[in-house]
Design an enzyme around this catalytic site. Structure first.
Site, short mmCIF file in Angstrom:
data_model
loop_
_atom_site.label_atom_id
_atom_site.label_comp_id
_atom_site.label_asym_id
_atom_site.label_seq_id
_atom_site.Cartn_x
_atom_site.Cartn_y
_atom_site.Cartn_z
N HIS A 42 0.85 -1.20 0.00
CA HIS A 42 0.00 0.00 0.00
C HIS A 42 0.88 1.24 0.00
CE1 HIS A 42 -3.64 2.31 0.68
NE2 HIS A 42 -3.02 2.98 1.63
N ALA A 102 -10.09 -3.38 4.26
CA ALA A 102 -9.08 -2.83 3.37
C ALA A 102 -7.92 -2.21 4.15
CB ALA A 102 -9.71 -1.78 2.45
N ASP A 103 -6.70 -2.62 3.81
CA ASP A 103 -5.47 -2.01 4.33
C ASP A 103 -5.36 -2.08 5.85
OD1 ASP A 103 -5.03 -1.22 1.64
OD2 ASP A 103 -6.22 0.57 1.95
N ASP A 122 -50.43 10.12 2.46
CA ASP A 122 -50.36 8.66 2.48
C ASP A 122 -50.11 8.17 1.05
OD1 ASP A 122 -51.06 5.88 2.46
OD2 ASP A 122 -52.21 6.18 4.30
N TYR A 126 -45.49 -9.00 10.61
CA TYR A 126 -45.52 -9.99 9.53
C TYR A 126 -46.53 -11.10 9.84
CZ TYR A 126 -40.87 -7.87 8.84
OH TYR A 126 -39.82 -6.98 8.69
N THR A 150 -33.99 -5.71 1.39
CA THR A 150 -33.83 -6.01 2.82
C THR A 150 -32.94 -7.22 3.00
OG1 THR A 150 -35.00 -6.78 4.80
CG2 THR A 150 -35.99 -7.31 2.69
N GLU A 197 -33.67 -9.41 4.89
CA GLU A 197 -34.65 -10.50 5.08
C GLU A 197 -34.79 -11.36 3.83
OE1 GLU A 197 -37.16 -11.45 7.38
OE2 GLU A 197 -36.57 -10.19 9.06
N ASN A 206 -29.64 -4.50 9.67
CA ASN A 206 -29.82 -4.10 11.07
C ASN A 206 -29.20 -2.74 11.38
OD1 ASN A 206 -29.72 -7.31 11.04
ND2 ASN A 206 -31.07 -6.65 12.69
N ARG A 223 -30.49 -16.10 21.13
CA ARG A 223 -29.33 -16.72 20.47
C ARG A 223 -29.09 -16.19 19.06
NH1 ARG A 223 -32.29 -20.91 22.42
NH2 ARG A 223 -32.99 -21.42 20.30
N LYS A 276 -28.08 -14.29 15.89
CA LYS A 276 -26.98 -13.35 15.66
C LYS A 276 -27.31 -12.41 14.50
CE LYS A 276 -23.02 -15.81 17.57
NZ LYS A 276 -21.64 -16.29 17.30
N ARG A 310 -27.21 -13.77 10.30
CA ARG A 310 -27.42 -12.93 9.12
C ARG A 310 -26.22 -11.99 8.99
NH1 ARG A 310 -32.78 -10.05 9.62
NH2 ARG A 310 -33.67 -12.10 9.16
#
Length: 660
Positions: A104, A139-140, A368, A398, A432, A434, A492, A532, A534, A619
């Protein structure tokens, strides 16, 4: 020792020759095809490879699985990268038994990123150098093997400094490569507190601002002089380029941009004055400064400008539907900081955007999207870029309101997409994370990861599938009807103004807002299925900067792309998030206003979300596209994001609210 090399430019040739002289067996060299738009003042890696009898390749995407397999088949001991323009993925880095090394052109950890040679001159540094370091995901950022310092003289320009850096690279490699070959080398981690980042420079970055001190303008001129595109200014509607300059501190003060004399050609700056020693008009030839002043028709007292004087500035008009939302209001703030943008927004409320009401470049209508279709169509026709950010994006909805999710998230947004096609407008669509669903990849890649969802009776997938189908429709419109689009996938995002505590009270909020409500009210923190799961949490400011770069699209390389925007380094379980949030809460100055902590309580997801829910264990995004296309990577640590988010909500709680 067998090496595979990724290289370009003079430093690439320097690195290849150093490897050959050190006795390395070079199995293959990867480079870039020549770009006709570039000024090729530098040596050709392809020619160097041919002279050495080494196979050379110039793939569009060296990270493609086909190339990864070929590289693995070469069984390299080491990978070397010398001025190669693209990030290499983990599969390539890990294909070499000894690892991968990058050269670099700066003294890391300072000036990570693109074009450090030009940036050190722009910033007036007195030294730079070269660093050989291990390649890692960021990077670097890998451990340093060796460095060589280069002094920057006052009269150095980009080309003279480039030659110094190439020489320093040759010296460094002559010592380091034999040591690596026999395994007798040391390395040390970079000091992250000293790290700085710079982005890619474009010809537009050579624009001269006469309101800066003369020293700053001089530094810009020498940083981008020939063979780079050059620093430039305007006389009336005419553009001119400055190739060489000199500082004058003994001239009388005048308004910045005022021509103080034409022989020599001297221009007033904020502090001191700048003599234009050589330059040229946009369509002219290289000439002395005094001749340039004569060619431009200048006399003492004339004014130079940053923009063409007779051309009215045309700002980019951005339409944000859902402007009062989390992403919408933060994006508006970022766009209004830049004078190049004008924002038109619509939403059903305005509590988060009150600070922009009255701004001359912000235009808001309360409405709207399912009712104000005529207003929306008119403004799609009027604006340049459209961001439809309206969606129901909270997991409990959902399963609680799946049809409403489909109607708003899919049907209403499809109308907007079709209007963008009709009026040939660019759309930046919020996909998303998702959509990846229950993908089993270690990190989710926009171009290769499978999108895996659950059975029909698990209604939580209606959001994911609605978004995925819109992604596919947009892609098809781009392919068949020329729609300009970019799909971005937030992972997130967190920060101030994420949801509100009232939404959390009815369960319709993101995880951290719900956790903050529990702390504020003194109720137990509910860990769904033990917490649990992640996730990779991304600071809103990091996310918005990436989104801004997509809108800006300076390199014109975001069209037709899907871009994950997330922070793979900030991976944590929901339980870990809750524990860090609790630590931040306990040390907050307002802590004594709120009830005692009520503990954690584990709850089954079916009890909390309903029978149609199904969760995802992990995810994590690949952000290769964001790095390559935007020269972007996240920088904000998760603990700071948690502190900022918590502080925003605690400051917003009125006395007495916590006891309600």
């Amino acid at each position: 020792m067998k090496a595979v090399v990724f290289a370009y430019h003079d430093i690439g040739c320097t690195g290849i020759r150093a490897l050959a002289e050190a006795g390395y067996e070079i199995a293959a060299i990867f480079t870039h095809a020549d770009n006709a738009a570039e000024n090729h003042f530098f040596a050709s890696v392809a020619r160097t490879a041919a002279e050495l009898g080494v196979p050379v390749y110039a793939p569009e995407d060296a990270n493609h699985p086909l190339w990864v397999d070929r590289i693995r088949g070469m069984k390299p001991d080491a990978i070397f990268s010398f001025h190669y323009r693209h990030m290499l993925n983990d599969d390539i880095i890990n294909s070499a038994s000894l690892g991968a090394f990058n050269l670099h052109a700066s003294l890391l950890p300072k000036y990570r990123g693109r074009a450090p040679l030009n940036w050190v001159l722009v910033n007036g540094e007195q030294e730079t150098g070269v660093t050989l370091h291990r390649m890692v995901k960021r990077a670097d950022a890998g451990a340093i093997i060796a460095q060589n310092t280069v002094a920057i003289a006052d009269r150095d320009d980009a080309l003279t400094l480039h030659r110094k850096v190439c020489a320093a690279a040759g010296e460094l490699l002559a010592e380091a490569l034999p040591a690596i070959k026999i395994g007798e080398f040391s390395e040390h981690q970079q000091d992250e507190s000293q790290a700085s980042y710079v982005g890619r420079r474009t010809p537009e970055d050579g624009r001269i601002d006469w309101h800066l001190p003369a020293q700053r303008v001089y530094n810009l001129v020498r940083a981008v002089t020939d063979p780079w595109p050059g620093a430039f200014g305007y006389v009336g509607t005419g553009k001119f380029i400055v190739w060489q300059s000199k500082i004058h501190y003994d001239r009388a003060a005048a308004k910045p941009g005022t021509v103080l004399s034409v022989a020599p050609f001297v221009v007033a700056c904020a502090e001191g004055a700048l003599e234009i020693v050589t330059g040229q008009s946009e369509s002219g030839v290289y000439m002395q400064g005094s001749q340039l002043a004569q060619t431009l028709g200048l006399v003492a007292g004339a004014r130079l400008y940053n923009h063409p004087a007779a051309v009215a500035k045309r700002r980019t008009r951005v339409l944000i539907l859902g402007v009062n939302g989390f992403i919408g209001n933060h994006l508006t703030e970022r766009l209004l900081v830049d004078d190049n943008f004008e924002v038109f927004g619509l939403d059903i409320g305005s509590d988060a955007i009150g600070r922009f009401i009255g701004h001359e470049r912000f235009h808001f209508v309360e409405g709207d999207i399912s009712i104000h279709s005529e207003w929306i169509e008119y403004h799609i026709k009027k604006c340049d870029v459209v961001l439809p950010l309206v969606a129901i994006a909270t997991p409990i909805e959902y399963t609680r309101n799946p049809l409403r999710v489909f109607e708003l998230d899919f049907e209403e947004n499809l109308k907007i997409i079709r209007d963008c096609v009709k009026y040939k407008k660019r759309i930046i669509f919020p996909s998303t994370s998702e959509v990846y669903g229950m993908c089993t990849d270690a990190s989710f890649d926009e171009d290769s990861s499978n999108l895996v969802v659950g059975p029909i009776n698990k209604q939580r997938w209606i959001y994911s599938v609605s978004k995925q189908l819109l992604d596919r429709v947009i892609w098809a419109y781009g392919d068949k009807e020329g729609l300009r689009f970019t799909l971005f996938r937030p992972f997130n995002w967190m920060g101030p103004r994420l949801d509100n505590l009232n939404a959390a009270r009815i369960g319709s909020s993101r995880a951290i807002t719900q956790l903050i409500l529990n702390l504020v009210e003194g109720s137990p923190i509910k860990l769904i299925d033990g917490g649990r799961q992640k996730r990779c949490f991304t600071d809103i400011h990091d996310g918005i900067e990436a989104l801004f770069l997509i809108i800006e699209n300076k390199q014109k390389n975001c069209d037709g792309q899907i871009i994950n925007i997330g922070n793979p380094e900030n991976e944590a379980s929901i339980k870990q998030l809750a524990e860090q949030l609790l630590e931040s809460f306990e040390r907050h100055p307002l802590r004594d206003r709120f009830p005692p902590f009520a503990g954690f309580r584990e709850v089954e997801s079916s009890t909390y979300y309903g029978k149609g829910y199904q969760d995802v264990e992990h995810r994590k995004p690949s952000i290769r596209n964001a790095k390559q296309l935007l020269n972007w990577q996240p920088t904000i640590a998760m603990d700071k994001t948690i502190d900022d988010t918590l502080d925003f909500f605690l400051q917003s709680v009125e006395p007495g609210d916590a006891e309600e």
